[in-house]
Design a protein around this motif. Structure first.
Motif, short mmCIF file in Angstrom:
data_model
loop_
_atom_site.label_atom_id
_atom_site.label_comp_id
_atom_site.label_asym_id
_atom_site.label_seq_id
_atom_site.Cartn_x
_atom_site.Cartn_y
_atom_site.Cartn_z
N ILE A 116 -49.37 -10.85 17.84
CA ILE A 116 -48.13 -10.32 17.29
C ILE A 116 -48.47 -9.10 16.44
CG2 ILE A 116 -46.90 -12.52 17.36
CD1 ILE A 116 -47.42 -12.85 14.38
N VAL A 117 -47.58 -8.11 16.48
CA VAL A 117 -47.82 -6.86 15.75
C VAL A 117 -46.57 -6.54 14.92
CG1 VAL A 117 -48.43 -4.43 15.89
CG2 VAL A 117 -49.29 -6.04 17.62
N PHE A 118 -46.78 -6.35 13.64
CA PHE A 118 -45.69 -6.08 12.72
C PHE A 118 -45.54 -4.60 12.39
CE2 PHE A 118 -46.67 -10.47 12.04
CZ PHE A 118 -45.52 -11.08 11.55
N PHE A 178 -41.43 -5.62 4.02
CA PHE A 178 -41.00 -5.31 2.65
C PHE A 178 -39.90 -4.27 2.76
CE2 PHE A 178 -41.97 -3.27 -1.59
CZ PHE A 178 -41.65 -4.38 -2.36
N ASP A 179 -38.73 -4.57 2.23
CA ASP A 179 -37.57 -3.72 2.50
C ASP A 179 -37.51 -2.49 1.60
OD1 ASP A 179 -35.32 -2.66 3.53
OD2 ASP A 179 -33.98 -4.29 2.95
N GLU A 220 -37.95 -6.37 -5.69
CA GLU A 220 -37.97 -6.70 -4.25
C GLU A 220 -39.16 -7.60 -3.92
OE1 GLU A 220 -36.52 -6.82 -0.45
OE2 GLU A 220 -35.57 -5.90 -2.20
N LYS A 221 -38.94 -8.56 -3.04
CA LYS A 221 -39.99 -9.46 -2.59
C LYS A 221 -40.18 -9.34 -1.08
CE LYS A 221 -38.92 -12.82 -6.23
NZ LYS A 221 -38.50 -14.21 -6.51
N ILE A 222 -41.23 -9.94 -0.59
CA ILE A 222 -41.48 -9.97 0.85
C ILE A 222 -40.25 -10.58 1.55
CG2 ILE A 222 -42.58 -12.24 0.78
CD1 ILE A 222 -44.57 -11.19 2.87
N ARG A 223 -39.91 -10.08 2.72
CA ARG A 223 -38.71 -10.57 3.41
C ARG A 223 -38.89 -12.03 3.85
NH1 ARG A 223 -35.93 -6.93 7.83
NH2 ARG A 223 -34.34 -8.56 7.52
N ASP A 224 -37.76 -12.73 3.89
CA ASP A 224 -37.77 -14.16 4.23
C ASP A 224 -38.45 -14.43 5.56
OD1 ASP A 224 -36.39 -14.70 1.94
OD2 ASP A 224 -34.44 -14.96 2.90
N GLY A 270 -51.60 -0.51 0.22
CA GLY A 270 -51.31 -0.78 -1.18
C GLY A 270 -50.25 -1.86 -1.35
N HIS A 271 -49.19 -1.77 -0.57
CA HIS A 271 -48.12 -2.77 -0.65
C HIS A 271 -48.59 -4.12 -0.12
CE1 HIS A 271 -44.70 -0.68 -2.25
NE2 HIS A 271 -44.81 0.31 -1.39
#
Length: 223
Positions: A5-7, A14-15, A85-89, A118-119
């Motif tokens: 899988i590739v994101f 992260f929005d 902001e947090k990592i997406r659900d 960095g993020h």
């Protein structure tokens, strides 16, 4: 059979995209102007600078603006908005599940490496990714497929053995041009934009477990 899988990063993991838009939207409002989502959305998922927001603002109000001051103001507004902001659900659930299933994990982003890495470090998820390719690694970013092609080569899998997770039309187009399956998980900025050829659309990765998603992809490839 899916092997990897590739994101994407911005807007998917992260929005950053929603807050970037809202920061600009606040500035436009202060000038009694409007930045429509369909105008801003055309540059989402591709190289930064493809859309000149300040030129568009000047066009809207019929006069020039102090760009240096607005760049500083935009950065201040963005930092304020992104602070909580947090990592997406569901993202980390998918990363954990992929690791348990023995899938290879990559990332392909049109942003710069320092920005992405960095993020990922701040979010505590950098260690999940075996291969990361960013704008510095290719001549053309998304919607060109080069970022995905390089990431697939790094992971050692064929396009038909991998799923791309994207949030933008530019990113989805790049994935399909690379010959991959594509699952889109739009955010506030991209949810109303027109997507073309995709395989599955999710509201969030928390909507369905990765194992179930893989079953759906397998079923669709058999029909």
């Amino acid at each position: 059979m899916i092997q990897a899988i590739v994101f994407d990063f911005d807007g998917l993991i992260f929005d950053t995209e929603t807050h970037e838009y809202k920061a600009l939207q606040e500035i436009f409002t202060e000038y009694e102007a409007e930045l429509p989502l369909d105008v801003w959305g055309k540059c989402v998922g591709t190289r930064a600078g493809t859309f000149d927001a300040y030129a568009y603002l000047e066009q809207c109000i019929g006069r020039t603006v102090d760009r240096d001051a607005l760049v500083k103001l935009r950065r201040e507004k963005y930092e304020r908005l992104i602070g909580e902001e947090k990592i997406r659900d569901g993202v980390e659930d998918y990363l954990n599940a992929a690791r348990k299933l023995g899938l290879k994990i990559g990332l392909a982003s049109s942003s710069t490496r320092p920005w992405v890495v960095g993020h990922l470090e701040k979010l505590g998820i950098l260690h999940y990714f075996e291969c990361i390719h960013t704008a510095e690694d290719v001549e053309q970013v998304k919607p060109d497929p080069a970022l995905y092609i390089k990431t697939l080569q790094c992971l050692g899998v064929k396009p038909e053995e991998a799923i791309a997770f994207e949030d933008s039309p530019n990113g989805a187009l790049a994935a399909k041009r690379a010959g991959m399956y594509c699952v889109i998980v739009p955010n506030f900025v991209t949810e109303t934009l027109p997507f073309h050829t995709i395989d599955i659309r999710l509201q969030s990765m928390a909507e369905i477990a990765l194992e179930q998603l893989l079953d759906k992809i397998a079923s669709s490839s058999e029909t």
